[in-house]
Design a protein around this motif. Structure first.
Motif, PDB file in Angstrom:
ATOM      1  N   LEU A  10      13.334   7.633 -15.164  1.00 25.26           N
ATOM      2  CA  LEU A  10      13.556   6.286 -15.679  1.00 25.26           C
ATOM      3  C   LEU A  10      13.753   5.299 -14.527  1.00 25.26           C
ATOM      4  O   LEU A  10      13.210   4.190 -14.556  1.00 25.26           O
ATOM      5  CB  LEU A  10      14.776   6.273 -16.606  1.00 25.26           C
ATOM      6  N   HIS A  11      14.485   5.709 -13.497  1.00 28.46           N
ATOM      7  CA  HIS A  11      14.703   4.843 -12.333  1.00 28.46           C
ATOM      8  C   HIS A  11      13.377   4.519 -11.642  1.00 28.46           C
ATOM      9  O   HIS A  11      13.140   3.370 -11.231  1.00 28.46           O
ATOM     10  CB  HIS A  11      15.655   5.518 -11.346  1.00 28.46           C
ATOM     11  N   GLN A  12      12.499   5.516 -11.525  1.00 28.05           N
ATOM     12  CA  GLN A  12      11.208   5.279 -10.881  1.00 28.05           C
ATOM     13  C   GLN A  12      10.340   4.337 -11.714  1.00 28.05           C
ATOM     14  O   GLN A  12       9.654   3.459 -11.164  1.00 28.05           O
ATOM     15  CB  GLN A  12      10.496   6.610 -10.636  1.00 28.05           C
ATOM     16  N   GLU A  13      10.369   4.496 -13.051  1.00 29.64           N
ATOM     17  CA  GLU A  13       9.620   3.579 -13.910  1.00 29.64           C
ATOM     18  C   GLU A  13      10.129   2.149 -13.735  1.00 29.64           C
ATOM     19  O   GLU A  13       9.349   1.196 -13.681  1.00 29.64           O
ATOM     20  CB  GLU A  13       9.752   4.010 -15.382  1.00 29.64           C
ATOM     21  N   GLU A  14      11.443   2.004 -13.647  1.00 29.27           N
ATOM     22  CA  GLU A  14      12.033   0.681 -13.438  1.00 29.27           C
ATOM     23  C   GLU A  14      11.568   0.089 -12.105  1.00 29.27           C
ATOM     24  O   GLU A  14      11.270  -1.110 -12.020  1.00 29.27           O
ATOM     25  CB  GLU A  14      13.556   0.776 -13.467  1.00 29.27           C
ATOM     26  N   ALA A  15      11.503   0.926 -11.066  1.00 32.61           N
ATOM     27  CA  ALA A  15      11.073   0.452  -9.743  1.00 32.61           C
ATOM     28  C   ALA A  15       9.616  -0.007  -9.773  1.00 32.61           C
ATOM     29  O   ALA A  15       9.266  -1.046  -9.183  1.00 32.61           O
ATOM     30  CB  ALA A  15      11.256   1.557  -8.702  1.00 32.61           C
ATOM     31  N   HIS A  16       8.757   0.740 -10.467  1.00 30.56           N
ATOM     32  CA  HIS A  16       7.345   0.356 -10.576  1.00 30.56           C
ATOM     33  C   HIS A  16       7.223  -0.992 -11.290  1.00 30.56           C
ATOM     34  O   HIS A  16       6.444  -1.861 -10.890  1.00 30.56           O
ATOM     35  CB  HIS A  16       6.548   1.416 -11.342  1.00 30.56           C
ATOM     36  N   HIS A  17       7.987  -1.142 -12.365  1.00 33.40           N
ATOM     37  CA  HIS A  17       7.952  -2.372 -13.149  1.00 33.40           C
ATOM     38  C   HIS A  17       8.468  -3.554 -12.326  1.00 33.40           C
ATOM     39  O   HIS A  17       7.868  -4.642 -12.326  1.00 33.40           O
ATOM     40  CB  HIS A  17       8.780  -2.192 -14.414  1.00 33.40           C
TER      41      HIS A  17
ATOM     42  N   PHE B 239       8.429  -3.888  -9.111  1.00 31.54           N
ATOM     43  CA  PHE B 239       7.417  -4.216  -8.094  1.00 31.54           C
ATOM     44  C   PHE B 239       6.387  -5.169  -8.685  1.00 31.54           C
ATOM     45  O   PHE B 239       6.029  -6.186  -8.065  1.00 31.54           O
ATOM     46  CB  PHE B 239       6.742  -2.931  -7.604  1.00 31.54           C
ATOM     47  N   GLY B 240       5.896  -4.856  -9.876  1.00 30.92           N
ATOM     48  CA  GLY B 240       4.902  -5.706 -10.517  1.00 30.92           C
ATOM     49  C   GLY B 240       5.417  -7.099 -10.797  1.00 30.92           C
ATOM     50  O   GLY B 240       4.719  -8.097 -10.569  1.00 30.92           O
ATOM     51  N   ARG B 241       6.644  -7.188 -11.297  1.00 28.72           N
ATOM     52  CA  ARG B 241       7.227  -8.497 -11.575  1.00 28.72           C
ATOM     53  C   ARG B 241       7.341  -9.332 -10.301  1.00 28.72           C
ATOM     54  O   ARG B 241       7.060 -10.535 -10.296  1.00 28.72           O
ATOM     55  CB  ARG B 241       8.606  -8.336 -12.227  1.00 28.72           C
ATOM     56  N   ARG B 242       7.751  -8.690  -9.207  1.00 25.34           N
ATOM     57  CA  ARG B 242       7.907  -9.420  -7.942  1.00 25.34           C
ATOM     58  C   ARG B 242       6.557  -9.938  -7.438  1.00 25.34           C
ATOM     59  O   ARG B 242       6.458 -11.058  -6.936  1.00 25.34           O
ATOM     60  CB  ARG B 242       8.562  -8.536  -6.876  1.00 25.34           C
TER      61      ARG B 242
ATOM     62  N   VAL C  51       3.366  -4.292 -14.933  1.00 28.05           N
ATOM     63  CA  VAL C  51       4.196  -5.152 -15.774  1.00 28.05           C
ATOM     64  C   VAL C  51       4.138  -4.744 -17.249  1.00 28.05           C
ATOM     65  O   VAL C  51       5.170  -4.484 -17.865  1.00 28.05           O
ATOM     66  CB  VAL C  51       3.797  -6.638 -15.601  1.00 28.05           C
ATOM     67  N   ILE C  52       2.935  -4.638 -17.821  1.00 24.62           N
ATOM     68  CA  ILE C  52       2.850  -4.367 -19.261  1.00 24.62           C
ATOM     69  C   ILE C  52       2.930  -2.875 -19.571  1.00 24.62           C
ATOM     70  O   ILE C  52       3.765  -2.442 -20.379  1.00 24.62           O
ATOM     71  CB  ILE C  52       1.574  -4.989 -19.851  1.00 24.62           C
TER      72      ILE C  52
ATOM     73  N   ARG D 232       0.829  -1.208   0.000  1.00 21.44           N
ATOM     74  CA  ARG D 232       0.000   0.000   0.000  1.00 21.44           C
ATOM     75  C   ARG D 232       0.865   1.260   0.000  1.00 21.44           C
ATOM     76  O   ARG D 232       0.599   2.213  -0.730  1.00 21.44           O
ATOM     77  CB  ARG D 232      -0.929  -0.012   1.219  1.00 21.44           C
ATOM     78  N   ARG D 233       1.922   1.263   0.801  1.00 21.29           N
ATOM     79  CA  ARG D 233       2.831   2.427   0.836  1.00 21.29           C
ATOM     80  C   ARG D 233       3.521   2.618  -0.515  1.00 21.29           C
ATOM     81  O   ARG D 233       3.653   3.740  -1.002  1.00 21.29           O
ATOM     82  CB  ARG D 233       3.879   2.248   1.938  1.00 21.29           C
ATOM     83  N   PHE D 234       3.961   1.510  -1.106  1.00 21.41           N
ATOM     84  CA  PHE D 234       4.639   1.608  -2.406  1.00 21.41           C
ATOM     85  C   PHE D 234       3.709   2.216  -3.449  1.00 21.41           C
ATOM     86  O   PHE D 234       4.099   3.113  -4.204  1.00 21.41           O
ATOM     87  CB  PHE D 234       5.110   0.225  -2.874  1.00 21.41           C
ATOM     88  N   LEU D 235       2.476   1.739  -3.490  1.00 25.75           N
ATOM     89  CA  LEU D 235       1.528   2.193  -4.502  1.00 25.75           C
ATOM     90  C   LEU D 235       1.108   3.644  -4.277  1.00 25.75           C
ATOM     91  O   LEU D 235       0.886   4.388  -5.234  1.00 25.75           O
ATOM     92  CB  LEU D 235       0.307   1.273  -4.523  1.00 25.75           C
ATOM     93  N   THR D 236       0.998   4.050  -3.015  1.00 23.36           N
ATOM     94  CA  THR D 236       0.690   5.457  -2.724  1.00 23.36           C
ATOM     95  C   THR D 236       1.824   6.353  -3.214  1.00 23.36           C
ATOM     96  O   THR D 236       1.584   7.416  -3.807  1.00 23.36           O
ATOM     97  CB  THR D 236       0.485   5.645  -1.206  1.00 23.36           C
ATOM     98  N   THR D 237       3.063   5.904  -3.009  1.00 21.47           N
ATOM     99  CA  THR D 237       4.222   6.654  -3.515  1.00 21.47           C
ATOM    100  C   THR D 237       4.233   6.647  -5.032  1.00 21.47           C
ATOM    101  O   THR D 237       4.500   7.675  -5.672  1.00 21.47           O
ATOM    102  CB  THR D 237       5.528   6.032  -2.979  1.00 21.47           C
TER     103      THR D 237
END
Length: 211
Positions: free
Chosen positions: A137-144, A146-149, A105-106, A42-47
């Motif tokens: 770009l780093h933040q986009e990578e982090a979001h992606h 998270f989804g993969r995990r 992910v997608i 929840r914290r990750f997604l709010t960020t």
């Protein structure tokens, strides 16, 4: 920054596509936070929701600098609206895993693929704000990531929904292919191969999901 006169409008329109994607991701992450199974997610997604809103503002500023007369002149992308509809339906029925598949992910994979290629062009043109571009770009990578995990944990846990997700992946990928191919003229204007960009999205997907 050296941007040829003929490149300003097509680059601005590509960024407009990304801006729309970021606004969709912002709303999605807000809804996902309410569905999150634990406080850490929840914290990750709010960020993430805050970051996506900031990305949209940054892209809009870049569009205004490149081609102010074309601000808001988005490519006509019915596939993006179809993608939004499928994602909204998943969120409304509380399908946490499908929403993660579609958004983190997608969609984030598509955004990361496009931003990575754009970044290469901006580096060649000695574009300003290198540090800010790297942060995005780093933040986009982090979001992606998270989804993969999330999906990888679901696979390990043996969720029965995964077979359905594999089939659903094809629906979402068909729409991302359609989005990119609709932008063909813009890619050709800046001497890029649209089909290569579409193929890039698959390199960001877990192998087990497309097997």
């Amino acid at each position: 920054m050296v941007v040829l006169p003929g490149e300003r409008v097509p680059i601005a329109r590509l960024l407009t596509f990304l801006e729309h994607g970021e606004r969709m991701a912002h709303l999605c992450a807000q809804s996902q936070a309410a569905l999150a199974p634990d406080s850490k997610a929840r914290r990750f997604l709010t960020t993430q929701a805050r970051q996506e809103a900031m990305h949209a503002v940054v892209f809009r500023g870049a569009i205004g600098w490149l081609a102010p007369r074309h601000l808001g002149d988005a490519p006509f992308l019915p596939a993006l609206e179809d993608f939004r509809r499928l994602l909204t339906e998943a969120l409304e029925r509380g399908d946490w895993l499908e929403s993660i598949l579609a958004e983190q992910v997608i969609l984030e994979g598509l955004g990361e693929a496009i931003l990575t290629r754009i970044e290469g062009g901006l580096e060649k043109r000695q574009a300003p704000f290198r540090r800010l571009r790297r942060v995005l770009l780093h933040q986009e990578e982090a979001h992606h990531d998270f989804g993969r995990r999330v999906l990888e944990r679901a696979m390990v846990d043996g969720h029965r929904e995964l077979e359905t997700l594999r089939l659903r992946t094809q629906d979402y990928l068909a729409l991302t292919d359609s989005m990119v191919l609709t932008l063909c003229d813009l890619f050709e204007t800046i001497e890029e191969d649209a089909s290569a960009w579409a193929a890039d999205v698959r390199t960001f997907l877990p192998v087990w999901l497309t097997a």
